[in-house]
Design a protein around this motif. Structure first.
Motif, PDB file in Angstrom:
ATOM      1  N   LEU A   1      16.796 -29.921  17.758  1.00  0.00           N
ATOM      2  CA  LEU A   1      15.601 -29.686  16.966  1.00  0.00           C
ATOM      3  C   LEU A   1      15.256 -28.199  16.940  1.00  0.00           C
ATOM      4  N   ALA A   2      15.386 -27.527  18.092  1.00  0.00           N
ATOM      5  CA  ALA A   2      15.115 -26.084  18.140  1.00  0.00           C
ATOM      6  C   ALA A   2      16.082 -25.317  17.255  1.00  0.00           C
TER       7      ALA A   2
ATOM      8  N   LEU B   1      17.535 -26.426  14.563  1.00  0.00           N
ATOM      9  CA  LEU B   1      17.154 -26.681  13.172  1.00  0.00           C
ATOM     10  C   LEU B   1      15.947 -25.841  12.763  1.00  0.00           C
ATOM     11  N   VAL B   2      14.976 -25.712  13.660  1.00  0.00           N
ATOM     12  CA  VAL B   2      13.798 -24.896  13.357  1.00  0.00           C
ATOM     13  C   VAL B   2      14.196 -23.431  13.231  1.00  0.00           C
TER      14      VAL B   2
ATOM     15  N   SER C   1      15.886 -22.948   9.973  1.00  0.00           N
ATOM     16  CA  SER C   1      14.987 -23.108   8.837  1.00  0.00           C
ATOM     17  C   SER C   1      14.032 -21.931   8.689  1.00  0.00           C
ATOM     18  N   TYR C   2      13.595 -21.373   9.804  1.00  0.00           N
ATOM     19  CA  TYR C   2      12.620 -20.285   9.790  1.00  0.00           C
ATOM     20  C   TYR C   2      13.132 -19.108  10.626  1.00  0.00           C
TER      21      TYR C   2
ATOM     22  N   TYR D   1      10.439 -16.212  11.475  1.00  0.00           N
ATOM     23  CA  TYR D   1       9.471 -16.627  12.487  1.00  0.00           C
ATOM     24  C   TYR D   1      10.132 -16.746  13.865  1.00  0.00           C
ATOM     25  N   ALA D   2      11.361 -17.266  13.883  1.00  0.00           N
ATOM     26  CA  ALA D   2      12.069 -17.405  15.156  1.00  0.00           C
ATOM     27  C   ALA D   2      12.356 -16.037  15.767  1.00  0.00           C
TER      28      ALA D   2
END
Length: 93
Positions: free
Chosen positions: A34-35, A37-38, A41-42, A45-46
């Motif tokens: 999940l991390a 993927l986030v 996706s961003y 921001y990451a």
């Protein structure tokens, strides 16, 4: 005819399961996926979050000991309503 003794096998229900991982490994894998993927996706921001986290860690590593040296031997009194006066003193270990 040759007679052979029947081998005694335990039923599969009696044997402990093999290759069973603890649930924490599965949860860690799902959170890591999940991390990722986030992060994918961003990415801006990451990167900002990772940079802010690195700066915060650097400030704590440098500022913590400096603050300890500055406050060494200093005593502070706090008035806590309903409890009384609390004295705090910073000393080295």
């Amino acid at each position: 005819m040759i007679s052979r003794p029947h081998p005694q096998h335990d039923s599969p229900a009696r044997q402990p399961p093999t290759g069973v991982e603890p649930i924490t490994g599965g949860i860690a894998f799902v959170l890591a996926a999940l991390a990722l993927l986030v992060i994918a996706s961003y990415p801006v921001y990451a990167a900002a979050f990772g940079g802010a986290l690195a700066v915060a860690v650097a400030l704590v590593r440098v500022g913590g000991p400096a603050l300890g040296r500055r406050l060494h031997g200093r005593m502070t009194e706090l008035d806590v309503p309903g409890l009384g006066t609390v004295q705090i003193r910073v000393t080295a270990r």
